[in-house]
Design a protein around this motif. Structure first.
Motif, PDB file in Angstrom:
ATOM      1  N   SER A 108       0.836  -1.173  -0.103  1.00 48.93           N
ATOM      2  CA  SER A 108       0.132   0.013  -0.046  1.00 48.93           C
ATOM      3  C   SER A 108       1.021   1.120  -0.048  1.00 48.93           C
ATOM      4  CB  SER A 108      -0.969  -0.017   1.084  1.00 48.93           C
ATOM      5  OG  SER A 108      -1.695  -1.336   1.258  1.00 48.93           O
ATOM      6  N   TRP A 109       0.659   2.102  -0.944  1.00 48.59           N
ATOM      7  CA  TRP A 109       1.393   3.291  -1.004  1.00 48.59           C
ATOM      8  C   TRP A 109       0.567   4.564  -1.112  1.00 48.59           C
ATOM      9  CZ3 TRP A 109       6.771   3.085  -0.990  1.00 48.59           C
ATOM     10  CH2 TRP A 109       7.260   1.653  -1.291  1.00 48.59           C
ATOM     11  N   GLY A 110      -0.300   4.876  -1.644  1.00 47.08           N
ATOM     12  CA  GLY A 110      -0.959   6.166  -1.543  1.00 47.08           C
ATOM     13  C   GLY A 110      -0.451   6.923  -2.942  1.00 47.08           C
ATOM     14  N   GLN A 111      -0.831   8.066  -2.654  1.00 46.95           N
ATOM     15  CA  GLN A 111      -0.547   8.776  -4.178  1.00 46.95           C
ATOM     16  C   GLN A 111       0.781   9.634  -4.091  1.00 46.95           C
ATOM     17  OE1 GLN A 111      -2.429   9.924  -1.739  1.00 46.95           O
ATOM     18  NE2 GLN A 111      -1.770  12.218  -1.444  1.00 46.95           N
ATOM     19  N   GLY A 112       1.101   9.744  -2.531  1.00 47.63           N
ATOM     20  CA  GLY A 112       2.540  10.529  -2.352  1.00 47.63           C
ATOM     21  C   GLY A 112       2.277  12.206  -2.667  1.00 47.63           C
ATOM     22  N   THR A 113       3.219  12.817  -2.138  1.00 40.61           N
ATOM     23  CA  THR A 113       3.347  14.219  -1.983  1.00 40.61           C
ATOM     24  C   THR A 113       4.528  14.648  -2.365  1.00 40.61           C
ATOM     25  OG1 THR A 113       2.732  16.275  -0.602  1.00 40.61           O
ATOM     26  CG2 THR A 113       3.920  14.412   0.403  1.00 40.61           C
ATOM     27  N   LEU A 114       4.464  15.723  -3.407  1.00 33.45           N
ATOM     28  CA  LEU A 114       5.754  16.123  -4.063  1.00 33.45           C
ATOM     29  C   LEU A 114       6.210  17.178  -3.251  1.00 33.45           C
ATOM     30  CD1 LEU A 114       7.418  16.552  -6.629  1.00 33.45           C
ATOM     31  CD2 LEU A 114       5.819  18.040  -7.606  1.00 33.45           C
ATOM     32  N   VAL A 115       7.788  17.080  -3.059  1.00 35.04           N
ATOM     33  CA  VAL A 115       8.524  17.852  -2.526  1.00 35.04           C
ATOM     34  C   VAL A 115       9.668  18.708  -3.493  1.00 35.04           C
ATOM     35  CG1 VAL A 115      10.280  18.356  -0.833  1.00 35.04           C
ATOM     36  CG2 VAL A 115       8.177  17.101  -0.290  1.00 35.04           C
ATOM     37  N   THR A 116       9.586  20.056  -3.597  1.00 37.86           N
ATOM     38  CA  THR A 116      10.458  20.561  -4.659  1.00 37.86           C
ATOM     39  C   THR A 116      11.321  21.438  -3.723  1.00 37.86           C
ATOM     40  OG1 THR A 116       8.771  20.380  -6.502  1.00 37.86           O
ATOM     41  CG2 THR A 116      10.862  21.871  -6.716  1.00 37.86           C
ATOM     42  N   VAL A 117      12.577  21.290  -4.041  1.00 37.32           N
ATOM     43  CA  VAL A 117      13.537  22.078  -3.268  1.00 37.32           C
ATOM     44  C   VAL A 117      14.419  22.981  -4.193  1.00 37.32           C
ATOM     45  CG1 VAL A 117      15.405  22.198  -1.540  1.00 37.32           C
ATOM     46  CG2 VAL A 117      13.951  20.449  -1.444  1.00 37.32           C
TER      47      VAL A 117
END
Length: 119
Positions: A108-117
């Motif tokens: 199970s993973w989910g959709q994730g969340t994007l981090v941009t640095v």
């Protein structure tokens, strides 16, 4: 099982973000749960992990900068990220049971969340 990751966004190098992962259909409790990330064109990699014996592991690249924590009552796991670097840019996922199988990822993973640095 549904995993809702949130808290990602655009931040300058040196900044901080706190990611959250709320679960439904499963209980994190004190069971194993991990944060992974996948940068564009790169393999998915583990970032931080609660093990089943309640020990914690961090990837070398984030040691001293990231902290995994959890709120049992809220059934939520967090990833506090400080001192962010451009190389931390990725989609971040949480998983209680993710495992690599060949070229695929199971669990199970989910959709994730994007981090941009940004530099």
């Amino acid at each position: 099982v549904q995993l809702q990751a949130s808290g990602g966004g655009l931040v300058q190098a040196g900044g901080s973000l706190r990611l959250s992962c709320a679960a439904s259909g499963t209980t994190f409790g004190y069971n194993a749960v991990a944060w992974y990330r996948q940068a564009p064109g790169k393999q998915r990699e583990v970032v931080a992990r609660f093990n089943s014996d309640r020990s914690i592991n961090y990837a070398d690249a984030v040691k001293g900068r990231f902290t995994i924590s959890r709120d049992i009552a809220k059934n939520t796991v967090y990833l506090q990220m400080n001192g962010l670097k451009p190389e931390d840019t990725a989609v971040y996922y949480c998983t209680p049971n993710g495992v690599r199988y060949g070229s695929s990822w199971l669990g199970s993973w989910g959709q994730g969340t994007l981090v941009t640095v940004s530099s």
